[in-house]
Design an enzyme around this catalytic site. Structure first.
Site, PDB file in Angstrom:
ATOM      1  N   THR A   8      -9.389   6.543  15.391  1.00  0.00           N
ATOM      2  CA  THR A   8      -9.817   7.034  16.706  1.00  0.00           C
ATOM      3  C   THR A   8      -9.288   6.059  17.754  1.00  0.00           C
ATOM      4  O   THR A   8      -8.692   5.033  17.413  1.00  0.00           O
ATOM      5  CB  THR A   8     -11.353   7.118  16.793  1.00  0.00           C
ATOM      6  OG1 THR A   8     -11.894   5.810  16.511  1.00  0.00           O
ATOM      7  CG2 THR A   8     -11.915   8.119  15.806  1.00  0.00           C
ATOM      8  N   ASN A  44      -5.991   5.120   8.324  1.00  0.00           N
ATOM      9  CA  ASN A  44      -5.600   3.704   8.273  1.00  0.00           C
ATOM     10  C   ASN A  44      -6.360   3.022   7.150  1.00  0.00           C
ATOM     11  O   ASN A  44      -7.457   3.455   6.770  1.00  0.00           O
ATOM     12  CB  ASN A  44      -5.977   3.043   9.606  1.00  0.00           C
ATOM     13  CG  ASN A  44      -5.610   1.570   9.656  1.00  0.00           C
ATOM     14  OD1 ASN A  44      -4.521   1.176   9.247  1.00  0.00           O
ATOM     15  ND2 ASN A  44      -6.525   0.743  10.153  1.00  0.00           N
ATOM     16  N   ASN A  72       0.840  -1.209   0.000  1.00  0.00           N
ATOM     17  CA  ASN A  72       0.000   0.000   0.000  1.00  0.00           C
ATOM     18  C   ASN A  72       0.870   1.252   0.000  1.00  0.00           C
ATOM     19  O   ASN A  72       0.587   2.216  -0.719  1.00  0.00           O
ATOM     20  CB  ASN A  72      -0.946  -0.015   1.207  1.00  0.00           C
ATOM     21  CG  ASN A  72      -2.199  -0.827   0.963  1.00  0.00           C
ATOM     22  OD1 ASN A  72      -3.051  -0.419   0.177  1.00  0.00           O
ATOM     23  ND2 ASN A  72      -2.306  -1.978   1.607  1.00  0.00           N
ATOM     24  N   GLU A  98      -7.571  -2.401  -2.344  1.00  0.00           N
ATOM     25  CA  GLU A  98      -6.958  -1.549  -1.305  1.00  0.00           C
ATOM     26  C   GLU A  98      -6.059  -0.501  -1.946  1.00  0.00           C
ATOM     27  O   GLU A  98      -6.080   0.683  -1.581  1.00  0.00           O
ATOM     28  CB  GLU A  98      -6.110  -2.392  -0.340  1.00  0.00           C
ATOM     29  CG  GLU A  98      -6.902  -3.294   0.583  1.00  0.00           C
ATOM     30  CD  GLU A  98      -6.006  -3.959   1.634  1.00  0.00           C
ATOM     31  OE1 GLU A  98      -5.075  -3.317   2.143  1.00  0.00           O
ATOM     32  OE2 GLU A  98      -6.245  -5.143   1.931  1.00  0.00           O
ATOM     33  N   HIS A 134      -7.962  -0.758   6.446  1.00  0.00           N
ATOM     34  CA  HIS A 134      -8.279  -2.016   7.137  1.00  0.00           C
ATOM     35  C   HIS A 134      -8.939  -2.963   6.137  1.00  0.00           C
ATOM     36  O   HIS A 134      -9.846  -2.550   5.403  1.00  0.00           O
ATOM     37  CB  HIS A 134      -9.213  -1.745   8.319  1.00  0.00           C
ATOM     38  CG  HIS A 134      -9.527  -2.981   9.099  1.00  0.00           C
ATOM     39  ND1 HIS A 134      -8.617  -3.560   9.958  1.00  0.00           N
ATOM     40  CD2 HIS A 134     -10.625  -3.769   9.125  1.00  0.00           C
ATOM     41  CE1 HIS A 134      -9.145  -4.651  10.474  1.00  0.00           C
ATOM     42  NE2 HIS A 134     -10.360  -4.806   9.994  1.00  0.00           N
TER      43      HIS A 134
HETATM   44  C1  GRF Z   1      -3.122  -4.908   4.000  1.00  0.00           C
HETATM   45  O1  GRF Z   1      -4.065  -5.878   3.648  1.00  0.00           O
HETATM   46  C2  GRF Z   1      -3.699  -3.968   5.015  1.00  0.00           C
HETATM   47  O2  GRF Z   1      -5.035  -3.662   4.802  1.00  0.00           O
HETATM   48  C3  GRF Z   1      -3.535  -4.757   6.269  1.00  0.00           C
HETATM   49  O3  GRF Z   1      -2.279  -5.388   6.154  1.00  0.00           O
HETATM   50  C4  GRF Z   1      -1.975  -5.538   4.772  1.00  0.00           C
HETATM   51  C5  GRF Z   1      -0.675  -4.838   4.535  1.00  0.00           C
HETATM   52  O4  GRF Z   1      -0.202  -5.027   3.244  1.00  0.00           O
HETATM   53  N1  GRF Z   1      -3.670  -3.955   7.445  1.00  0.00           N
HETATM   54  P1  GRF Z   1       0.982  -4.124   2.684  1.00  0.00           P
HETATM   55  O5  GRF Z   1       2.083  -4.118   3.738  1.00  0.00           O
HETATM   56  O6  GRF Z   1       0.443  -2.764   2.415  1.00  0.00           O
HETATM   57  O7  GRF Z   1       1.443  -4.832   1.452  1.00  0.00           O
END
Ligand code: GRF
Length: 231
Positions: free
Chosen positions: A148, A114, A21, A181, A116
């Site tokens: 939060t 964040n 991400n 994502e 999720h």
């Molecule tokens: C993602 O699925 C995120 O939503 C979760 O952990 C994963 C992290 O993936 N919290 P990356 O490190 O961004 O590849």
């Protein structure tokens, strides 16, 4: 506090591992010439693969191993000290796998986001893909939200969905969702960079100027989205 209505937005991204991400956010900011800058990537693990990637992209990448600190409070203070050196407008959690103390969350109130891997408020916490499969839900999803003090809650900026397919296991479902994502976090970063994200602190709701919806489809496009909202 920083003026979030104009200028060059400064982001600090927190990761714990792979950082895909984070990579998408960096690619979006750098590749699209947004009025923004990723000032630093910080991890609670020195082994995080994402740190290496960020350094190769010329971004400051810092490890603050949580194991070096006796308590959550001490770790969070060290983390905040490192973050504040970069004077970020926003702190983006992207696969950051530590629960943050209320003091930390309060310090960055309205500036801490964040991603999720579930359609919140369903499935806060870990193992969201397994939880989705166990319950037999047919649409799974992901949420970008302001952080939060309550874990995996907070005002929702955007959500995306994917179908659950016959034969899915948690890994297959996670990888289908990860592609969405990336799309939604990239779009939220565009919105933040353009100063379009408004958080009503009293009502705890978000508005994004000019966005008719903040709902993303399985192909990663905005539902009913047009023009620059599409990516
Ligand atoms: C993602 O699925 C995120 O939503 C979760 O952990 C994963 C992290 O993936 N919290 P990356 O490190 O961004 O590849």
């Amino acid at each position: 506090m920083a003026d979030l209505t104009k200028g060059n937005r400064r982001f600090v991204i927190l990761i714990s591992g792979r950082g895909s991400n984070m990579q998408t956010i960096v690619d979006t900011v750098q590749g699209e010439g947004l009025p923004a800058q990723v000032c630093a990537v910080i991890s609670n693990s020195a082994d995080a693969a994402g740190l290496h990637w960020a350094r190769q992209r010329g971004i400051e990448a810092v490890a603050i191993p949580h194991r070096d600190y006796a308590s959550r409070e001490e770790f969070d203070l060290a983390l905040a000290g490192a973050i504040d050196q970069y004077e970020p407008d926003y702190v983006l959690l992207a696969g950051f796998m530590r629960v943050l103390t209320p003091g930390f969350v309060q310090r960055y109130e309205g500036r801490l986001l964040n991603i999720h891997p579930s359609l919140l408020p369903s499935f806060p916490g870990l193992h969201t893909h397994q939880q989705a499969l166990t319950l037999g839900i047919q649409w799974h999803g992901c949420t970008v939200h302001f952080v939060t003090a309550q874990l995996d809650h907070g005002p929702i900026v955007a959500q995306g969905i994917v179908p659950v397919l016959a034969g899915d296991d948690p890994d297959a479902l996670a990888s289908r969702l990860l592609a969405v994502e990336h799309k939604i976090y990239a779009q939220v970063v565009r919105w933040l960079s353009e100063g379009r994200v408004m958080l009503d602190h009293k009502q705890q709701v978000v508005q994004v100027e000019g966005a008719a919806t903040r709902a993303f489809l399985p192909d990663g496009t905005l539902m009913g989205g047009v023009g620059k909202e599409q990516s």
